[in-house]
Write a protein that holds these residues in place. Structure first.
Motif, mmCIF file in Angstrom:
data_model
loop_
_atom_site.group_PDB
_atom_site.id
_atom_site.type_symbol
_atom_site.label_atom_id
_atom_site.label_comp_id
_atom_site.label_asym_id
_atom_site.label_seq_id
_atom_site.Cartn_x
_atom_site.Cartn_y
_atom_site.Cartn_z
ATOM 1 N N ILE A 131 0.840 -1.203 0.000
ATOM 2 C CA ILE A 131 0.000 0.000 0.000
ATOM 3 C C ILE A 131 0.867 1.242 0.000
ATOM 4 C CG2 ILE A 131 -1.661 1.307 1.363
ATOM 5 C CD1 ILE A 131 -2.808 -1.358 2.286
ATOM 6 N N PHE A 182 2.342 1.809 -3.353
ATOM 7 C CA PHE A 182 1.359 2.365 -4.279
ATOM 8 C C PHE A 182 1.182 3.864 -4.037
ATOM 9 C CE2 PHE A 182 -2.837 3.523 -5.670
ATOM 10 C CZ PHE A 182 -2.915 2.950 -6.924
ATOM 11 N N ILE A 183 1.175 4.249 -2.754
ATOM 12 C CA ILE A 183 1.021 5.660 -2.449
ATOM 13 C C ILE A 183 2.245 6.443 -2.916
ATOM 14 C CG2 ILE A 183 0.846 7.304 -0.545
ATOM 15 C CD1 ILE A 183 -0.835 5.239 0.934
ATOM 16 N N LEU A 221 -4.811 6.428 -4.393
ATOM 17 C CA LEU A 221 -5.454 5.373 -3.599
ATOM 18 C C LEU A 221 -6.914 5.700 -3.330
ATOM 19 C CD1 LEU A 221 -5.173 2.701 -2.168
ATOM 20 C CD2 LEU A 221 -4.366 3.925 -0.131
ATOM 21 N N GLU A 272 -10.290 3.572 -4.227
ATOM 22 C CA GLU A 272 -11.397 3.284 -3.315
ATOM 23 C C GLU A 272 -12.732 3.712 -3.918
ATOM 24 O OE1 GLU A 272 -9.294 3.422 1.087
ATOM 25 O OE2 GLU A 272 -10.462 5.155 0.386
ATOM 26 N N TRP A 323 -0.450 -3.621 -10.271
ATOM 27 C CA TRP A 323 -1.654 -2.841 -9.912
ATOM 28 C C TRP A 323 -2.502 -2.512 -11.125
ATOM 29 C CZ3 TRP A 323 -3.628 -2.478 -5.319
ATOM 30 C CH2 TRP A 323 -2.832 -2.654 -4.206
ATOM 31 N N ASN A 333 -9.858 -3.908 -2.161
ATOM 32 C CA ASN A 333 -8.991 -2.743 -2.318
ATOM 33 C C ASN A 333 -9.223 -1.677 -1.253
ATOM 34 O OD1 ASN A 333 -7.727 -3.805 -4.565
ATOM 35 N ND2 ASN A 333 -9.242 -2.916 -5.979
#
Length: 977
Positions: A15, A18-19, A27, A31, A106, A115
């Motif tokens: 996570i 990804f950020i 992110l 969502e 991703w 997710n």
């Protein structure tokens, strides 16, 4: 291997990577896209509430059911009961060669729940989700602690340890058929505290299910499944367990021997095992030591043994259900120690015996279910406090059991409460008080039962301080025959349920404060022999058939139907035998003969007077016909006319010269008017007494004295009148002394009206006078009788009442005296002398033709008398000659000769001379008197004598008189001698 050892750490690293590449907004975009995918795949357009969803202008944190943290990441999804349908929205990323997802992958991500890495709470309960669940992607939700998908239609295999950090999982009310065993290596194995898999179709052995149950488990619910086998002892390793529910499964064996580590247990539910399975054996003793136990439900097993007294130490126990087992012994009285906490005590369908402890009645607001045990072997009924829930018990299933909770006892308890029994004067009989917990109600004060069935047949609480109201439960005393609640202060209305007492023969509710209309149910009591409701405030009575008055006579049916009444109008009661008034005085309402015929006293008086007049008419007509035949040919005689005049005098004397009724024998029209006015006034005044004598006890106009009393302490009404036969004797004497004269005089006037010698107008006057006098006299006697019979209460009363009525009878005389005092000329007709008024009236009444006939008859009579005088003259001369011859032959004095002659005449049967002489002498005297009377009236014709020479009338008359005088003198001398 690293991911397995630290899965959460690996997810967090990905996570963060990804950020670092896409930023936090990237992110958040993922969502939002994931939420959109959930919306689309669960038919969001059909949701009950989809406010804000898929709106480009609204942030996803503002969509219905979504909550985010301060950074804008989704932390909560709550779409409970929102009509979600379709598959469970896991939606994982595509797998690459079976490897876990790497940062470079991703771009292959498929959006969904997997997710939402920061999600903590997921609540999709009570929707329409179907299919199976792929739990592996959900393991990425390292922050998820609350997972609730209950109430859907999901099936397949369920995993209670679905995410690494779960503390609450609710998978109940689905169609899951199996469950993953608890694995220690899963992260939530140490965190899970609440697990609910109840109401599914899970098939597993209980030992396998509970082998590695998370040690920190506090609530484990697996009821209503198909779990089989025995409970393991491993439950001892659950020191924090508060709730354990595996009811409605197929468990068997004995209950595990819980140790002290089980002390935190608050709810233990192992009830209603299915498919013939059940727990057996005794209840482990350490269960009774679980002081925190709030609920114990072992219903529907085959447990044996008894309940120890230790149960009383479970101070916070709220629900205790051991029904449908084989428990024996008696119910511990220590249950009473749980008052205030225990809400349900269910011990039904066991084999408990003995008496039910009264302490159970102390369980306020509790439901107590004890049916289908063996309490009937005890001679004592169930505690009264339980049967009537008096102490606050909410429910007791044996309330309607007639053996343990007799209906009559329950009814008496209701009666006691409603009538404020705590204030009664007497409640103890033979040291047994009312509401004794076990004693039969037959031993209570005022209660009497039959000897066979112990049914209540009498309730007598007269003068015992009852108040409040009469409970409708009184209608449940169906065998009662006598009910006496008199002389108390019971208020309200009489309940209609009293009509259900079909055996009741005696009902006394008098001297209370009942109000309103008496119930219609009273008319159903066909066996009543006594009904007393007086001295209440009852305003109306239903129609009650005639009661049997053979036992209590006039006291049979008593109500407040007399006057004066406490209300504007007295209550009507046609069938009452006694009516009482507001003064608590009474009077029998028994129809006399007159009322039974349907008449009033006034009607009877009218009929009797009319009949009397008719009889008088018939009698007078009969006498008239008889007298006319008897006096045929004598109508015009002088003696008849004289009698007419004398009858006029007699009539006035009979009617009374000092009464205005004397006008009735005259022809004065004004006098008649005065007489009839006086008669009308007397009748009018007497009618008031007749009206006042009527036995209409609801009429204020009646003067009837309510002389009876129905005492508070007796059911027999008594007459308090002092009137005796002596009073009626005095009454009779007064009536005879005052009215007999008028009755006789009136009768004589009626009789005189039948005389033929009277003119028709005179006969009418006599008849009307006599009828009026007799009628008013008889009416006064009738009025005095009925009035005294109605109101006289003592001997002095009957005298006073009689004098009052006789006072009215003298009104005609007082009116006459008043007229005479005002003007004597108005009453002169009644005071004139016989030679004036009556003579003139007779002379006026004669006719000229009759006078002429009378003169002619008198002339003929004088002629006959003259002939008789001539014959007598000759006879006297012969007598004188005989006497002279006799005197000269015997030479004796006249006296002696007369004596001898007298003696001879007596002794000799053949010598009748002197007898004839004596007769002739007597005749001469009569003729002499008659002749002297005739001289003043008419002149007699001259008589023919033996001498041929006529004489003047005066001289001849003098000669006759002298001769008759000599003859008379001689004869008198002879008879004197």
């Amino acid at each position: 291997t690293e991911e397995i050892r630290n899965p959460c750490g690996q997810v967090k690293n990905r996570i963060q990577a990804f950020i670092d590449i896409n930023g936090a907004d990237g992110l958040r975009g993922v969502e939002r896209s994931s939420l959109g995918a959930i919306y689309n795949e669960t038919y969001g357009q059909n949701w009950t509430n989809n406010a804000g969803w898929m709106n480009e202008t609204v942030g996803h944190c503002e969509w219905h059911g979504i909550a985010c943290d301060g950074d804008g990441f989704v932390t909560r999804i709550d779409l409970r009961d929102n009509n979600l349908a379709g598959q469970f929205p896991v939606y994982s990323r595509n797998e690459i060669d079976g490897r876990l997802y790497l940062e470079s992958d991703w771009e292959n991500t498929k959006y969904g729940l997997a997710n939402l890495f920061y999600l903590k709470t997921l609540d999709l309960a009570d929707n329409k989700l179907t299919g199976t669940i792929d739990y592996r992607p959900l393991y990425n939700l390292f922050s998820l602690t609350h997972f609730d998908i209950s109430g859907n239609q999901l099936n397949g295999k369920v995993d209670a340890l679905v995410t690494p950090s779960l503390t609450y999982v609710d998978l109940s009310n689905n169609n899951f058929t199996s469950i993953h065993r608890f694995e220690k290596y899963k992260g939530s194995s140490q965190t899970l505290r609440f697990c609910d898999v109840s109401s599914n179709l899970i098939q597993i052995d209980a030992t396998d299910l509970l082998e590695h149950i998370p040690p920190n488990m506090e609530q484990f619910l697996a009821s209503n499944n198909q779990i089989t086998g025995n409970l393991p002892e491993s439950l001892n390793n659950l020191p924090k367990l508060r709730q354990f529910d595996m009811s409605s499964n197929a468990l068997s064996g004995s209950l595990p021997g819980f140790t002290e580590s089980f002390a935190t247990l608050q709810e233990l539910v192992l009830s209603e095992q299915k498919d013939g399975s059940h727990f057996s054996g005794s209840i482990p003793e350490n269960i009774w030591r679980s002081l925190l136990l709030e609920k114990l439900n072992l219903n529907g097993n085959r447990l044996t043994g008894s309940i120890p007294s230790l149960v009383g130490k479970l101070a916070i126990l709220e629900e205790f259900d051991l029904s449908n087992n084989i428990l024996t012994g008696s119910i511990p009285s220590e249950f009473g120690m749980l008052a205030g906490s225990l809400k349900q005590l269910i011990l039904a369908n066991n084999e408990f015996s003995g008496s039910i402890p009264t302490e159970i009645g102390q369980l306020q607001s509790a439901s107590v279910l004890l049916q289908k045990n063996k309490f009937y072997n005890s001679s004592k009924p169930a505690p009264l406090s339980l049967c009537k829930l008096r102490s606050g018990v909410k429910e007791f299933d044996l309330v309607n059991d007639t053996e343990l909770c007799p209906i009559e006892r329950n009814a008496l308890v209701d009666f006691y409460d409603s009538a404020k029994g705590s204030e009664w004067t007497n409640v103890i009989k033979n040291d047994v008080p009312w509401l004794d917990e076990y004693e039969s109600c037959c031993g209570w004060y005022g209660v009497t039962c039959d000897d066979d069935m112990n049914h209540v047949i009498e309730l007598n609480l007269a003068n015992n301080g009852l108040s409040g109201r009469l409970s409708a439960s009184i209608g449940k005393l169906t065998f009662i025959e006598k009910l006496d609640l008199s002389d108390n202060d019971i208020k309200g209305s009489i309940p209609n349920e009293i009509g259900e007492l079909s055996s009741l023969t005696y009902l006394r509710l008098s001297y209370n404060a009942f109000i309103g209309r008496a119930p219609e149910g009273l008319s159903y009591l066909t066996n009543l022999q006594l009904l007393q409701l007086q001295s209440n405030r009852i305003t109306e009575m239903p129609h009650i058939t005639d009661l049997d008055d053979s036992v209590y006579s006039k006291s049979t049916f008593v109500t407040d139907c007399g006057v004066p009444s406490a209300f504007d109008e007295a209550m009507e009661c046609d069938n009452c035998t006694m009516c009482c008034n507001a003064n608590e005085d009474c009077y029998p309402q028994v129809d006399n003969r007159v009322e039974k015929w349907g008449f009033s006293y006034g009607t009877v008086a009218s009929v009797l007077l009319a009949g009397f007049v008719a009889v008088c008419c018939v009698v007078v007509l009969a006498f008239y016909i008889f007298n006319k035949r008897k006096n045929r040919g004598n109508a015009g005689s002088k003696s008849t006319k004289r009698r007419v005049v004398e009858d006029e005098k007699y009539a006035l004397k009979r009617i009374g010269k000092d009464s205005v009724y004397s006008y009735l024998v005259t022809e004065k029209k004004r006098g008649w008017l005065v007489a009839f006015v006086a008669l009308g006034i007397q009748v009018w005044l007497l009618v008031f007494f007749v009206i006042a004598s009527e036995t209409n006890l609801q009429d204020d106009k009646t003067d009837i004295e309510f002389t009876w009393q129905c005492p508070r302490d007796s059911d027999i009404c008594k007459d308090k009148s002092d009137l005796s036969s002596a009073g009626w004797a005095v009454f009779s004497l007064l009536m005879i002394a005052h009215l007999a004269k008028d009755m006789i005089n009136g009768s004589q006037l009626i009789y005189h009206s039948s005389k033929v010698r009277h003119p028709i107008r005179s006969r009418i006057r006599y008849f009307i006078s006599g009828v009026c006098l007799c009628s008013i006299t008889l009416f006064a006697l009738y009025v005095a009788t009925v009035y005294n019979k109605a109101i006289a209460t003592s001997n002095t009363d009957i005298i006073v009442n009689s004098v009052e009525i006789l006072f009215i009878m003298d009104l005609d005389e007082w009116l006459f005296a008043g007229l005479e005092a005002w003007n004597e000329n108005w009453t002169k007709h009644a005071s004139d002398s016989e030679d004036t008024s009556l003579g003139v009236e007779a002379e006026k009444g004669g006719e000229m033709a009759e006078l002429k006939n009378e003169v002619a008859l008198q002339k003929d009579q004088v002629a006959r008398q003259n002939d008789e005088i001539a014959i007598l003259r000759e006879t006297v001369q012969k007598m004188q000659a005989s006497i002279a011859a006799f005197s000269s032959s015997e030479s004796v004095p006249p006296c002696s000769a007369n004596v001898s002659l007298n003696a001879y005449s007596v002794e000799s049967e053949e010598n009748t001379c002197l007898d004839a002489v004596a007769g002739d002498v007597e005749t001469m005297h009569l003729l002499k008197d008659d002749n002297s009377n005739q001289r003043g009236q008419v002149t007699a014709p001259q008589s023919n004598s033996e001498s041929s020479m006529p004489m003047p009338r005066d001289a001849e008359q003098e000669n006759e008189e002298s001769q008759m005088g000599v003859a008379t003198s001689d004869c008198e001398i002879a008879f004197k001698c």
